[in-house]
Design a protein around this motif. Structure first.
Motif, short mmCIF file in Angstrom:
data_model
loop_
_atom_site.label_atom_id
_atom_site.label_comp_id
_atom_site.label_asym_id
_atom_site.label_seq_id
_atom_site.Cartn_x
_atom_site.Cartn_y
_atom_site.Cartn_z
N TRP A 1 -7.08 10.65 24.61
CA TRP A 1 -8.51 10.37 24.40
C TRP A 1 -8.91 9.08 25.11
N GLY A 2 -9.88 9.20 26.01
CA GLY A 2 -10.39 8.00 26.68
C GLY A 2 -11.88 7.88 26.38
N TYR A 3 -12.66 7.56 27.40
CA TYR A 3 -14.13 7.58 27.27
C TYR A 3 -14.63 8.16 28.57
N GLY A 4 -15.58 9.10 28.52
CA GLY A 4 -15.98 9.83 29.73
C GLY A 4 -14.87 10.80 30.09
N PHE A 5 -14.10 10.48 31.12
CA PHE A 5 -12.90 11.26 31.44
C PHE A 5 -11.84 10.97 30.37
#
Lengths: 142, 481
Positions: free
Chosen positions: B66-70
């Motif tokens: 889990w990241g942010y955006g990609f």
């Protein structure tokens, strides 16, 4: 007096926060306190610096984004963190913020360091009014 | 969400699984690694598949999380003529990357001086919140760094000429234009050059373990001769300068998207057409940040050499402290790839992913032209790292891309609940790994149990043939921010 919690299941490499305030001013002040506590142990920062910040944005969530981004920016540019803030948000279009910040320099000899926050993301970003006041969700890049 | 097997260690999510998906999503993982991936990976890789101009598939590497955006481990290519560029596909820490240096020293020679060595490195390389950089640059000099990258450092005496031959893009990506960088970004980054940062950034002394060489020929080509050899690995990026550029343009893209008629499923994927004025401005600024990151790692390399020279009383050349390679993690680059038989210019976004060009590919240094580009997979400070090389198959399968690390399985908050920093560092020291950390709580967040099994990640890369494993490495000392 606002509250903040870390949402442990979201964005595992970063830091997801839920912040609540009794008012919009309280939400912004609580968020500033949360950021300070993520970066350092506030008890180890001598309050020797006062700053003022003024911001303008087209929407309340973007004003909140800019406010958190400003605190991270000051941490890098001036190597200062702020243990107390007084914020006044004007609920008119555009949205305006006037804040007084109290804090000090990051001194590696005396300041207990925590995470070097990089930026405020827009992932699952939300600022909303609730029956009890205001709530924000934000993921901070670490 | 339906995840269908599509080959050995390859999984596919069809475009029918989410409204707006233009292409499928592909995840590279063993069954065990797939099971470890959090919900964010599936949500985010399918969000990426919705972006305009995406070609073939949205990809996620086996270290994905889990990241942010990609998602972290995300790779996507967009047509340069009709596709987009997105700061959320690159990350705030532009050109966060890795560098590895070989040494001619063995563990037997280093162990007796290890405490002195790691203390000296901790003192010489600023790390943690509020760290001040090694150099105080003028505005003019900083603008040269933005354009020249590591080359500026070498020209100023902070490196060896041959260092540049062993870096992605020779330590300088083309297209940087300081005119598109805000004064705010400059003022934020000006005094941070030569700093490590915090989080998962580190400087580590590593050793080749007894069973660590998997391919002797390739290892020799990388300058690794035998088990017991000592290496130095470095993980950091563009610091506040890059973070501010990404912040500036994310905010700007969030506002201009409606004008371009673009809607995205996650605001962090805010983007603009690559050929639009906003897209080109961001590309020029992002590239400037990427070049500052190369310079950052080069200055730290200079400090590492100084420290080794002082501790061992020998010239760094005589200690064999040469750069094996330097790779970017968080970038978007214009690359020419073959799509359905046609060569196209693509804007390849790699976020928490590494380029892994195969033998003979452009921009692979002369020294590695026959074996493929070196790939550095950084693991946790407790478990180990790995060196691999890129493959011809990666060029076809993943736009010449591979994983970047072990990948987290546990959040920072959960890791801190499980162990205290002091306890972890004491325990590691009893196992022969010395750690010097600017933040003890930050060190706890980086405990080995918070990460996937790096050997399992490397095995997938090898099995799918997007990288070939060469050497495993074990940490013996670590500086953490």
């Amino acid at each position: 007096m606002g509250r903040w919690t870390v949402l442990e299941e979201i964005a595992v490499a970063d830091c997801a926060l839920e912040i609540e305030g009794d008012s919009l001013d309280d939400l912004f002040e609580t968020a500033a306190r949360a950021l300070c506590e993520l970066m350092v142990d506030p008890a180890t920062v001598a309050p020797t610096v006062e700053r003022t910040v003024s911001l303008v944005a087209g929407a309340v969530d973007l004003l909140f984004y800019d406010w958190l981004s400003e605190l991270i920016f000051l941490k890098d540019r001036d190597r200062e963190v702020f243990i107390r803030t007084q914020v006044r948000v004007t609920t008119a279009s555009p949205w305006r913020l006037a804040a007084r910040l109290e804090g000090g320099s990051i001194d590696p000899e005396h300041t207990a360091l925590r995470a070097d926050l990089k930026a405020v993301t827009l992932h699952r970003f939300a600022v909303e009014e609730t029956g009890m006041g205001w709530r924000a969700r934000v993921v901070i890049d670490i | 969400m339906k995840v269908i097997p599509a080959g050995d260690c390859i999984w596919e999510i069809p475009p029918t699984e989410k409204p707006g998906m233009r292409v499928p999503a592909r995840i590279y993982a063993s069954e065990a690694l797939l099971a470890q991936m959090d919900q964010g990976v599936f949500e985010q890789v399918t969000n990426v598949a919705c972006l305009p101009g995406i070609v073939r598939a949205a990809l996620c590497m086996p270290d994905g999380h889990w990241g942010y955006g990609f998602p972290i481990g995300g790779v996507a290519a967009f047509r340069a003529d009709t596709g987009v560029i997105s700061p959320g596909g690159i990350g705030f820490d532009i050109n966060c990357g890795m560098r590895v240096l070989r040494t001619g020293l063995t563990e037997a020679e280093v162990r007796p001086r290890l405490r002195e060595l790691i203390d000296a490195l901790f003192s010489a390389v600023p790390s943690g919140v509020g760290a001040k950089g090694i150099l105080r640059l003028s505005d003019t000099a900083f603008r040269r760094v933005m354009v020249e990258g590591a080359g500026w450092c070498v020209a100023e005496g902070y490196g060896w000429r041959e260092d540049l031959e062993h870096m992605e893009g020779r330590g300088c990506l083309p297209g940087a234009d300081p005119a598109h960088v805000s004064e705010r970004a400059v003022s934020r980054g000006l005094e941070q050059l030569g700093t490590l940062g915090s989080g998962n950034h580190y400087l580590e002394i590593q050793v080749v373990p007894p069973d660590g060489i998997h391919d002797e020929r390739l290892a020799r080509a990388l300058g690794i001769e035998a088990p017991g050899q000592v290496l130095v690995m470095l993980h950091c990026g563009s610091r506040g300068f890059g973070h501010q550029i990404a912040t500036d343009y994310l905010r700007r893209f969030d506002e201009v998207m409606p004008r371009h008629g673009i809607k995205v499923p996650d605001r962090e994927l805010a983007c603009a057409p690559f050929r639009s004025p906003e897209g080109q401005a961001y590309f020029a600024a992002m590239t400037a940040a990427a070049n500052s990151a190369f310079a950052n790692r080069q200055l730290i390399t200079h400090r590492i050499r100084e420290v080794f020279g002082k501790v061992f009383g020998r010239d760094p050349h005589a200690l064999g402290l040469s750069v094996i390679y330097d790779v970017c993690h968080n970038t978007a680059k214009v690359e020419r790839h073959r799509v359905d038989g046609e060569w196209l210019d693509l804007v390849v976004h790699r976020k928490g992913a590494t380029r892994a060009f195969g033998p003979g590919a452009p921009d692979v240094p002369e020294a590695y032209r026959d074996i493929g580009q070196p790939v550095i997979i950084g693991g946790s400070m407790e478990t180990g790292s790995a060196l691999l090389v890129g493959t011809a198959h990666a060029m076809e399968e993943t736009w010449g891309s591979t994983a970047h690390g072990a990948g987290r399985t546990m959040s920072r908050a959960q890791a801190k609940k499980r162990i205290r920093g002091e306890t972890l560092l004491k325990d590691m020291e009893s196992r022969g790994i010395l750690v010097r950390a600017a933040s003890k709580s930050g060190a706890a967040e980086e405990a080995g149990f918070a990460y996937k099994d790096i050997d399992a990640v490397v095995d997938v890369l090898h099995r799918v043939d997007i990288s070939r494993k060469v050497v495993s490495l074990k940490p013996i000392a670590n500086v953490k921010g």
